[in-house]
Design an enzyme around this catalytic site. Structure first.
Site, PDB file in Angstrom:
ATOM      1  CG  ASP A   9      -1.544   1.312   1.527  1.00 62.37           C
ATOM      2  OD1 ASP A   9      -2.685   1.500   1.069  1.00 62.37           O
ATOM      3  OD2 ASP A   9      -0.912   2.186   2.175  1.00 62.37           O
ATOM      4  CG  ASP A 104      -3.354   3.704  -2.343  1.00 60.67           C
ATOM      5  OD1 ASP A 104      -4.386   3.051  -2.586  1.00 60.67           O
ATOM      6  OD2 ASP A 104      -3.164   4.284  -1.268  1.00 60.67           O
ATOM      7  CD  GLU A 105      -5.610  -0.701  -0.754  1.00 60.73           C
ATOM      8  OE1 GLU A 105      -5.667  -1.155   0.395  1.00 60.73           O
ATOM      9  OE2 GLU A 105      -6.620  -0.486  -1.454  1.00 60.73           O
TER      10      GLU A 105
HETATM   11 MG   LIG Z   1      -2.687   4.122   0.762  1.00 58.41          MG
END
Ligand SMILES: [Mg+2]
Length: 417
Positions: A9, A104-105
């Site tokens: 993340d 973002d993961e």
């Molecule tokens: Mg994040």
């Protein structure tokens, strides 16, 4: 077989990217949002801003009231998407099984990479270093035997611990995960937390330790008969059970490259009429494949023919011994497919398709032919056409009266210039 899954993340993703792009903001509180609209929303805040009380999704005006020296930077979504793809590429240097989960993961299945890199922790540290160096984003990494535990390791531990790496395993789930309150479980929000509280379930362990049948009965009593599937899902999550695989290539993967054309049947009567055009269609398919970076293993030819009274058509494909986008390797196959199935009537339609695509980063070499050199040569021709126009370099066959390369180039110029 036990798998080893990572969930990585990006911390304060948008804000970290902007901070890396604005070195003058180093050490300052930075947030991403519309600086001209105080009623707009903060999309992301850097850790410095968060320490000063700025939170994601609050109004820009409220954030500025708490933190007057907050630097608010306008979002650049296209840049964030590009950085996300760059991070995927970094992950793909550790495993070919990378699944983007959000911007973002991303999940990585590194089961097959452990022998090469040592351990999951080592891969996690290497990932952190490389992502930090190339994007300025700090990655937090959760490790687990499946996706659900890797995700909960990230959200509940890696994001809260200084090193940014944490592992949930069969061995430590009871002591590490089960004491947490239910709202810390994946996919449990406020409403569900209230339901669980009414059922007397306060920690993740309270759900995990119940017998599944009993948990289903309690869920049904509160939420009705249709809650069985949900109950099963929550119970499995609490127990860290998740058989779903990491599915790679989710990012807009191309499955098919094709090119075709409707034809005036009066013009395309003999194979001598048809062949130059067929070659042009194939060259275009190959050029697109090279541009997207995919080779294909299955090539198909579809044609419609008519003599003005009788009409027929065919679509046939052939699997090649190895993936390719080299023109001479495909043209002989296309030619023989066509000649085998064509009934000899004038053509009204011709279509060429390349499928069973794979990335062109690695390909089969040949003992008798320098394929790398041929690929470089065809890519050079592509680059010349890109720069100087589609007719800058053509095959001699495109000089034939039934070829269309020149005509098309003029048409496209006329329509789209
Ligand atoms: Mg994040």
């Amino acid at each position: 077989m036990e798998r080893t899954i990572l969930m990585a993340d990006g911390q304060s993703f948008y804000a970290s990217i902007e901070k890396a792009a604005h070195p003058e903001c180093r050490g300052k509180p930075v947030a991403v949002g519309d600086p001209t609209r105080r009623s707009g929303i903060i999309l992301a805040a850097c850790p410095v801003a968060k320490e000063r009380g700025v939170t994601t999704a609050e109004r820009v005006g409220e954030a500025l009231a708490k933190c007057p020296d907050l630097v608010v930077i306008r979002p650049r979504m296209q840049t964030y998407i590009s950085v996300s793809l760059l991070i995927t590429e970094i992950f793909e240097s550790f495993t070919d099984q990378v699944e983007p989960y959000s911007i973002d993961e991303q999940f990585l299945d590194v089961t097959g990479s452990l022998a090469l890199f040592g351990s999951a922790e080592r891969i996690a540290r290497l990932i952190q270093t490389r992502v930090q160096l190339s994007t300025g984003v700090c990655a937090r990494v959760g490790i687990g035997p499946n996706k659900i535990l890797a995700k909960m390791a990230t959200d509940n531990f890696a994001k809260r611990e200084p090193g940014g790496i944490s592992e949930l395993s069969r061995a430590n789930i009871e002591e590490k995960l089960w004491p947490l309150p239910v709202h810390r479980m994946f996919m449990v929000a406020g409403r569900m937390t209230a339901h669980f509280a009414r059922m007397g379930l306060h920690t993740i362990g309270d759900i995990a330790r119940l017998e599944l049948g009993e948990f289903k009965r309690r869920m049904r009593a509160r939420m009705g008969r249709q809650s069985d599937i949900q109950a099963e899902y929550y119970w499995q999550t609490a127990n860290g059970i998740d058989p779903s695989p990491v599915v790679s290539g989710m990012r807009s993967q191309i499955k098919i490259i094709n090119h075709g054309r409707a034809l005036k049947w009066q013009t395309y009567r003999t194979f001598a009429d048809i062949e130059p055009l067929m070659l042009e269609l194939l060259i275009e398919v190959c050029r697109r494949a090279r541009r997207y970076g995919y080779m294909g293993r299955v090539v198909a030819v579809a044609a419609a023919e008519t003599d003005g009274q009788r009409s027929s058509g065919f679509g046939r494909q052939m699997t090649l011994p190895r993936p390719t986008y080299l023109e001479h390797e495909l043209s002989s196959v296309v030619r023989s497919l066509f000649l085998t199935h064509w009934k000899g009537l004038p053509l009204t339609h011709l279509h060429i398709t390349l499928t069973d695509l794979s990335r062109d980063e690695c390909y089969q070499l040949d003992l008798f032919e320098d394929r790398s050199r041929l690929i470089r040569r065809e890519k050079t021709v592509d680059a010349i056409k890109e720069r100087f126009g589609a007719t800058a370099v053509i095959r001699a066959s495109s000089l034939a009266p039934t070829a269309q390369a020149f005509e098309r180039a003029v048409q496209i110029g006329g329509h789209f210039a």
